[in-house]
Each structure stands twice: as C-alpha cells, then as structure tokens.
Write an enzyme that holds these catalytic residues in place. Structure first.
Site, PDB file in Angstrom:
ATOM      1  N   SER A  19       0.822  -1.167  -0.099  1.00 52.11           N
ATOM      2  CA  SER A  19       0.331  -0.350  -0.019  1.00 52.11           C
ATOM      3  C   SER A  19       0.702   1.284  -0.151  1.00 52.11           C
ATOM      4  CB  SER A  19      -1.114  -0.194   0.998  1.00 52.11           C
ATOM      5  OG  SER A  19      -1.817   1.033   1.260  1.00 52.11           O
ATOM      6  N   ASP A  24      -9.415  -4.293  -5.316  1.00 54.39           N
ATOM      7  CA  ASP A  24      -8.702  -3.652  -4.418  1.00 54.39           C
ATOM      8  C   ASP A  24      -9.171  -2.303  -3.635  1.00 54.39           C
ATOM      9  OD1 ASP A  24      -6.483  -2.548  -2.660  1.00 54.39           O
ATOM     10  OD2 ASP A  24      -5.260  -3.991  -2.956  1.00 54.39           O
ATOM     11  N   HIS A  79      -6.861  -6.164  -0.236  1.00 60.90           N
ATOM     12  CA  HIS A  79      -6.070  -4.774  -0.489  1.00 60.90           C
ATOM     13  C   HIS A  79      -5.357  -5.466  -0.249  1.00 60.90           C
ATOM     14  CE1 HIS A  79      -4.538  -1.138  -0.376  1.00 60.90           C
ATOM     15  NE2 HIS A  79      -4.038  -1.270   1.091  1.00 60.90           N
TER      16      HIS A  79
END
Length: 515
Positions: A236, A457, A485
């Site tokens: 991320s 996602d 995610h």
C-alpha cells in the site's frame, strides 16, 4: 473512513499488510551512487549522485547496538537520522526504532529484507513481530534478515502526537457528509482543531515526515546494515516509499516487491476520486457475495441505514459513543479490505438493521481507527494525515470547491463519494503546506522491480499498479484477479512468483495474471 484519503491505509487479513495489529552486489555500502540531500535530483530523475557529504557521513558510518527485544526471537536497535536533510544539526537528530529477525541460514543469506506495511504511519516493528516473521516461507526467512522499522514520526520513532482519546472519539464521529451550513461549519471546526492539536503537540516534526525524507532514511539504514542494495517488501503506502527510494537511489535498489501499488503521478484529486471508486467496486463485490439471509437484500438497504444514522445514531455498548453515519461508513470500509472480514460485516449490518444495535459496526470502525479498549488511539491515526498532507497538496481548498466536485465523487462512488469529497478539507486545514508535485517515478537503471495489483482492491485500484509498473523503467506487473487489499501472500501463483523473485531476482513474465 479516516481522513484524509490520499494515501491508502492497510488492513487485510490475507496479505502481509494486515499482519500488524491493525520490505547485493556491487560497490561498498558507502559507494558513490547515493544522493546526499534534498538539493539532489527528484525521485523520477536519473542523475549520477555525489558521494556522501561529510555532514551525512557519521549517519552512514554509525554502528547499531542490537539487543534482545521484549518479543522473544527478535533484536531491537535505534538508528540516528537527521531531522532536516537540508540543514543537518545533530542536536535535532531523530531516533528510528528497528527490529530484526536474523536469517535462518548463514550459508543461504542474501542480506536484509526491509518491511513496510503501509499507512502511512503503520508500525513496521509490529508488522514484523506480529505476523511477517512467519508469513514469509521458510526459504525466504532463511535467506534474509527480516527488518521492521517505524518510519520517522510513527510508532516508536518519535511519533506525531495530536488529540487525546476523548477528543479523538468526537473527531472520528464528526459528520463528514454535511447537509447544512451549520454541519459544514462543525466539520471545518473539527478539521481545524485536529490540525492545531498536531501542530501544538508535534511542533517542527510536522515539517519533516515526508515520504522523500523517509526514503533517505532507508538509504542510511541500508548502509548501516552493510547491504550494498536495498531489498524491500512494501504494501500500500509502502509501495510509494519503496518507489520513491528507487527513484532517488536507482543504483542502490535491489529486489523490491511493491504490493497494492500507489500511483505517484496522480494529482490528489484523481487519487481521492479513484480510491472512492475502488471502495465502491469492493462494496459491489461484497454485495454479490452476500447470500441469504443478507441484511442488504434490498438495493437501497445500506443507503437507507446511513440516512437513518445521519438523523438518529444507534446505541452501542458504550452509552457515550453511539454509532453515527461516519462511524458506520468507516466500519463498512474497514471490512472491505479483506474478504475474510465480509462475514463480520454481514453480521454487523444485520445487528444494525434488524436489531438496532450499532456495537458491531462501531467495533469495525474502532479497528480501522486503531482505537484500543481503553479509549486510547495508536499513533497511526496521527501520523497518517500528517504524512499524507505533507506529501499531497489538498485536492480541494474550501466548501465551495467541494460542492462543485460532489457530482464527480458521487458519480464515482454513490456510497462513499460524499465522505471522500468533504474529507479532502483536512489537508486544506493543515498547518504545514505541501511542497510536493506529483510526478511519475522512473528509476532508470534499477534492477527489475516487481509491482503487484489486485483487480478489486478497495484502497489501491488495480489501475495504479498498472501505471506504476509502466512508469518504472524496469517495472514488472503481477496481477491478482480477486478481492482484497494486497496480493501477497495469497494464491500459490502469487506466492511462487514473489518468492522466486526474492530468492533469485527473477520476475514472472510481464503482465502475468493469477486467479
């Protein structure tokens, strides 16, 4: 949903990014291909960087004092880095907290694998000690010292401080979908109060917690660990940190895994808009999986619940904390990070809709906000906006701009769009303006960099991984066709590709898709 949204958070039970309680060859470690400070070329630029300056040399040559951690099996240390790379003053040094688990085999050891779980603001130490150390397969654990670090301003590394628990409870419950001028004023007051509390309690630190500064810290850490190249797993926001490092120090990049990639070339406005659409896509996928008896059987069930909560919050197991619309929406968003949380979301929605009980959705919201049972908040909720607002100029500057942008946001996400649009104003209230201009990161001459994206996602849309892999001159895209995610660890196909890359440097064929 926590504000602001520009830099996506991590939360998933199926990837390394959620295993927190909420990653070598050539010259010497002090070789000549290193940028010495902010005056050097930016992240996307290829230049021959000068040797380490005399003012930086003590940082690169420091020795770490490793000692046993409180957590058995791990070592801990602290790393000194300059507060301000443009004006180095040892009296202002920051101390970054580190932890490592040694490689299982001296013969097979490749080097260190640095880990960042995202945020921005998530603790790399918690990430290492509470999951990553066993999530990597034995072959990877044998080959690398796994090193978790808390970036500047986060976790145990002189963290940003803002409101206390009671004030944070009020802040997170604030109506982020205002319908009247009075509600708009209340939201702006809440953003201002939060920003002022951070400035009052954190001071000059707020000026020096950018992603570029953290990437420069990584190069000091690489050298002090005696690694000629940086090997890294980032999820991320951690992909932005890893890509920024590669852009600044392409000659020092090693095997970089960038999972749930962020697109550094997008404006803040486009980032927010596309992330809102990502959550809507994930919600649609959840609804398709929600089988009978599903509390959201009617198409407008969630919209109706949120409207009712806006007018009349539901009671919870805490009489002082009813479930507001904002808290409920955050709870829904939290569960969308991983399909493993969908049954919990179904149960929480049923409790709210059928039983008038807001407690289960509040628990999901508290998990997102890193709120403990004692009412205290982790440092993530302070570091997250502080780093994001320094990295990203505000998408929208005032209520009038938000009102004009609402059709775009609600078009992208009927459920989350209004929340995303109004939440952009927190960065407009921030006391330290952003000097960053979004731009592609190319990292020419870096070794192959593995970029992962997941098709549904919620927080980092797959298009971002496609874009980052295309920007990086040596980027290789690996796609997970699925939900959640992040992708690693996940399917056998994903795991084999990532593990092979970490162990050998060999990437899968470009544009490989795993189901």
């Amino acid at each position: 949903m926590a504000t602001p949204h520009p830099a996506p958070r991590r939360r998933t039970a199926t990837t390394l990014a959620a295993l927190t309680a909420l990653l070598l060859s050539g010259c010497s470690a002090l070789g000549s291909e290193r940028s010495e400070g902010p005056a050097a070329s930016g992240p996307g630029t290829a230049t021959a960087a000068p040797a380490v300056s005399e003012s930086l040399r003590p940082y690169y040559e420091q020795e770490l004092n490793w000692r046993p951690c409180d957590e058995p099996g791990f070592q801990c240390a602290t790393l000194n880095v300059p507060l301000d790379y443009a004006d180095i003053d040892p009296a202002e040094d920051l101390q970054l907290a580190l932890s490592r688990r040694r490689a299982g085999s001296a013969e097979e050891r490749i080097g260190s694998l640095l880990l960042n779980p995202g945020g921005p603001g998530a603790s790399g130490i918690a990430f290492l000690q509470h999951g990553a150390a066993v999530a990597f397969p034995s072959e990877v654990r044998a080959a690398y010292d796994l090193v978790g670090f808390d970036p500047r301003g986060t976790g145990r590394s002189e963290p940003v401080a803002c409101m206390d628990g009671a004030d944070m409870d009020a802040f997170t419950a604030t109506d982020r979908t205002p319908d009247t001028d009075a509600e708009i004023d209340s939201l702006l007051d809440a953003f201002t109060a939060f920003a002022e509390s951070c400035q009052e309690r954190s001071g000059r630190l707020l000026e020096h917690i950018s992603t570029e500064e953290s990437a420069r810290d990584l190069d000091i850490l690489r050298a002090v660990l005696d690694d000629e190249r940086l090997h890294y797993y980032g999820a991320s926001y951690g992909t932005l940190l890893g890509a920024t490092y590669a852009g600044l120090f392409p000659g020092r990049a090693g095997r970089l895994v960038l999972d749930a990639a962020v697109d550094p070339s997008l404006s803040t406005y486009e980032t927010d808009l596309q992330q809102a659409a990502g959550f809507e896509t994930a919600l649609t996928s959840f609804l398709a999986s929600c089988t009978s008896p599903c509390p959201l059987a009617a198409p407008d069930s969630l919209t109706t619940l949120l409207a009712e909560l806006d007018a009349d919050p539901l009671p919870t197991n805490d009489p002082d904390r009813p479930l507001t619309e904002s808290l409920a929406l955050t709870g829904v968003a939290m569960a969308l990070y991983s399909p493993s949380s969908w049954p919990q979301l179904t149960t929480a929605l049923a409790a709210a809709i059928d039983d008038g009980d807001g407690a289960p959705l509040l628990a999901l919201s508290d998990a997102y906000h890193d709120r403990g049972p004692d009412g205290s908040y982790g440092t993530l909720m302070y570091a997250f906006p502080a780093i994001a607002c320094l990295d990203h100029p505000p998408a929208l500057a005032d209520p009038e701009a938000v009102q004009a942008a609402l059709p775009d946001f609600t078009g992208a996400s009927p459920t989350f769009g209004t929340d995303f649009a109004w939440s952009t104003l927190l960065c407009a209230s921030w006391p330290v303006p952003s000097a960053h201009t979004p731009a592609p990161i190319t990292a020419p001459d870096a070794p192959p960099i593995l970029v992962l994206g997941t098709t549904r996602d919620p927080a980092t849309p797959h298009a971002w991984a496609e874009s980052l892999a295309a920007q990086l001159e040596t980027g290789v895209l690996l796609t997970h066709d699925g939900d959640g995610h992040g992708a690693y660890p996940g399917t056998t196909c994903i795991n084999d590709a990532v593990n092979t890359y970490l162990l050998t440097g060999t990437t899968p064929p470009p544009d490989t898709t795993c189901t």
